[in-house]
Design an enzyme around this catalytic site. Structure first.
Site, mmCIF file in Angstrom:
data_model
loop_
_atom_site.group_PDB
_atom_site.id
_atom_site.type_symbol
_atom_site.label_atom_id
_atom_site.label_comp_id
_atom_site.label_asym_id
_atom_site.label_seq_id
_atom_site.Cartn_x
_atom_site.Cartn_y
_atom_site.Cartn_z
ATOM 1 N N GLY A 71 1.937 6.388 7.281
ATOM 2 C CA GLY A 71 2.372 5.566 8.402
ATOM 3 C C GLY A 71 3.478 6.257 9.202
ATOM 4 C CB THR A 72 6.392 8.287 8.146
ATOM 5 O OG1 THR A 72 6.876 7.272 7.255
ATOM 6 C CG2 THR A 72 7.557 8.990 8.806
ATOM 7 C CD GLN A 178 4.929 -3.635 5.158
ATOM 8 O OE1 GLN A 178 4.163 -4.385 4.545
ATOM 9 N NE2 GLN A 178 5.601 -2.668 4.553
ATOM 10 C CB SER A 198 0.671 3.141 5.937
ATOM 11 O OG SER A 198 0.928 3.725 4.683
ATOM 12 N N GLY A 199 -2.240 3.696 4.359
ATOM 13 C CA GLY A 199 -3.157 3.299 3.290
ATOM 14 C C GLY A 199 -2.494 2.557 2.142
ATOM 15 C CB CYS A 324 12.270 3.305 3.212
ATOM 16 S SG CYS A 324 10.492 3.134 3.228
HETATM 17 N N1 PLP Z 1 6.307 1.231 9.050
HETATM 18 C C1 PLP Z 1 6.553 0.165 8.284
HETATM 19 C C2 PLP Z 1 6.727 -1.166 8.930
HETATM 20 C C3 PLP Z 1 6.638 0.300 6.898
HETATM 21 O O1 PLP Z 1 6.909 -0.775 6.135
HETATM 22 C C4 PLP Z 1 6.480 1.581 6.322
HETATM 23 C C5 PLP Z 1 6.643 1.768 4.868
HETATM 24 O O2 PLP Z 1 7.390 1.049 4.211
HETATM 25 C C6 PLP Z 1 6.195 2.660 7.178
HETATM 26 C C7 PLP Z 1 6.117 2.453 8.533
HETATM 27 C C8 PLP Z 1 5.997 4.030 6.632
HETATM 28 O O3 PLP Z 1 4.721 4.169 6.039
HETATM 29 P P1 PLP Z 1 4.449 5.353 5.003
HETATM 30 O O4 PLP Z 1 5.157 5.018 3.746
HETATM 31 O O5 PLP Z 1 2.956 5.404 4.859
HETATM 32 O O6 PLP Z 1 4.965 6.594 5.635
#
Ligand code: PLP
Length: 384
Positions: A71-72, A178, A198-199, A324
């Site tokens: 997702g990032t 989310q 994000s998976g 995080c």
């Molecule tokens: N965006 C949101 C709202 C999230 O909650 C998260 C992860 O907690 C991310 C982005 C990042 O996703 P990823 O962990 O796949 O990088």
């Protein structure tokens, strides 16, 4: 002891059906989907099947889905692409409650000379719409506003925001990490240009994600190298995980309606009972407009970390603030932006449910939590 896992906004278990479908691509079919030979080349079909399944979950065309590593990356790519494709514009609009994937990338661009507006939210975590309208000027390269907040579950009015941004010709990215699979999303009706997935929030493995890019949106790749993903994201495809993402999207699409009802009723019971049984507890966020699986409750005058440790002794997993940011005792930026008092921020616990939770899980938390809160409060210098 099997844990009572109520930290599904941090990450989820891989669904058995997902794992089963992935395994052959980790074991036997290890070829490169870009290869000319049959062994590798045949895997291209599986890659495209996964793309179709991800697209189907959100009403997109398969060609509008780009696979990423998480997702990032999807968030960073969306913002960077918009900035690179609109070089005459130097203003970025986002919110003060975004995940660090958007927040810190926006701060990085601010250090590079972009003007970034971090829109405020009110006490319920709702976006300040007046500030949004005020921020819109002719210089906006992209607006990146999240679909659902990871800490509180609060939903932003994406359709309304998108309609305004479309009228003004501003590229709109939404971080739907989310929200995917937890609420219905149909990009045919939703005016967004890009949307991050994000998976691992959705019962697929960690380390795979996707970015929806509406056909016609100018896109500039963030990761450069080979010509995978039609030149939009370089790097040999993580096929097994992509297959898993496809399968999980198919499952989410099939079961979404009954799952939302089941998960929401467990969440509502948990919340109601905890509020009734634990004095000086309050829910953070707009309870009428949030994800069905999330509740963020402050137990005032108690340390969240102490609650988590005590829950952990009973095999109950939850989190205080965002996953995080755990590991640091910095109070949650989301709850601070909502003007939650410090004594309530420090005692905030997020429970996030999934398909795999049972009524028994909820019973256990309802049983264990009140004595934990009472004991900790008695030890607290502010205890009452
Ligand atoms: N965006 C949101 C709202 C999230 O909650 C998260 C992860 O907690 C991310 C982005 C990042 O996703 P990823 O962990 O796949 O990088």
């Amino acid at each position: 002891m099997k844990p009572v896992y109520l930290d599904n906004n941090a990450t989820t278990a891989i669904a058995p059906e997902v794992l089963d479908e992935m395994l052959p691509y980790l074991k036997d079919f290890y070829g490169n989907p870009s290869s000319m030979h049959t062994f590798g080349g045949q895997l291209h079909k599986k890659l495209e099947e996964a793309r179709e399944r991800v697209a189907a979950l959100i009403g997109a065309e398969p060609g509008e889905i780009i696979f990423t590593s998480c997702g990032t990356e999807s968030d960073n790519s969306a913002i960077m692409s918009s900035v690179d494709s609109n070089t005459d514009k130097r203003h970025i609009i986002t919110s003060s409650v975004e995940h660090p994937a958007v927040l810190n990338f926006s701060k990085h661009l601010a250090r590079k000379g972009y003007r970034v507006t971090f829109l405020p939210v009110n006490k319920l975590g709702q976006l300040d719409m007046e500030a949004f309208f005020k921020a819109l000027d002719d210089n906006v390269a992209v607006a990146s506003l999240m679909y659902a907040n990871n800490e509180t579950g609060v939903l932003f009015p994406i359709a309304e925001l998108g309609a305004t941004l479309k009228d003004r010709g501003v590229v709109f990215h939404t971080d739907a990490v989310q929200a995917i699979g937890k609420v219905p999303i149909n990009v045919k009706e939703l005016p967004v240009d890009m949307l991050a997935i994000s998976g691992h929030k959705l019962h697929a493995p960690k380390g795979v994600g996707a970015l929806y890019v509406r056909k016609g949106t100018r896109f500039s790749p963030y990761i450069l190298g080979g010509h995978q993903e039609h030149g939009r994201r370089a790097g040999t495809e993580n096929l097994a995980s992509i297959v898993g993402l496809g399968k999980t999207c198919e499952l989410a699409k099939t079961h979404m309606v009954e799952e939302i009802a089941r998960v929401q009723s467990m969440r509502d019971r948990l919340e109601k009972e905890l509020l009734e049984r634990c004095p000086q507890a309050r829910v953070n966020g707009d309870t009428k407009n949030r994800l069905p699986n999330t509740t963020n409750i402050s137990f005032e005058f108690v340390e969240g970390e102490a609650i988590l440790l005590r829950l952990d002794e009973h095999g109950i997993c939850a989190s205080s603030g965002s996953a995080c940011s755990s590991g640091s005792l910095e109070p949650s930026h989301v709850l601070r932006a909502m003007d939650v008092p410090p004594t309530a921020i420090h005692g905030s616990i997020r429970f996030s449910l999934s398909h795999y939770n049972t009524d028994g899980d909820i019973d256990k938390v309802i049983d264990k939590m009140p004595p934990i809160i009472n004991e900790l409060r008695a030890l607290s210098p502010y205890g009452r």
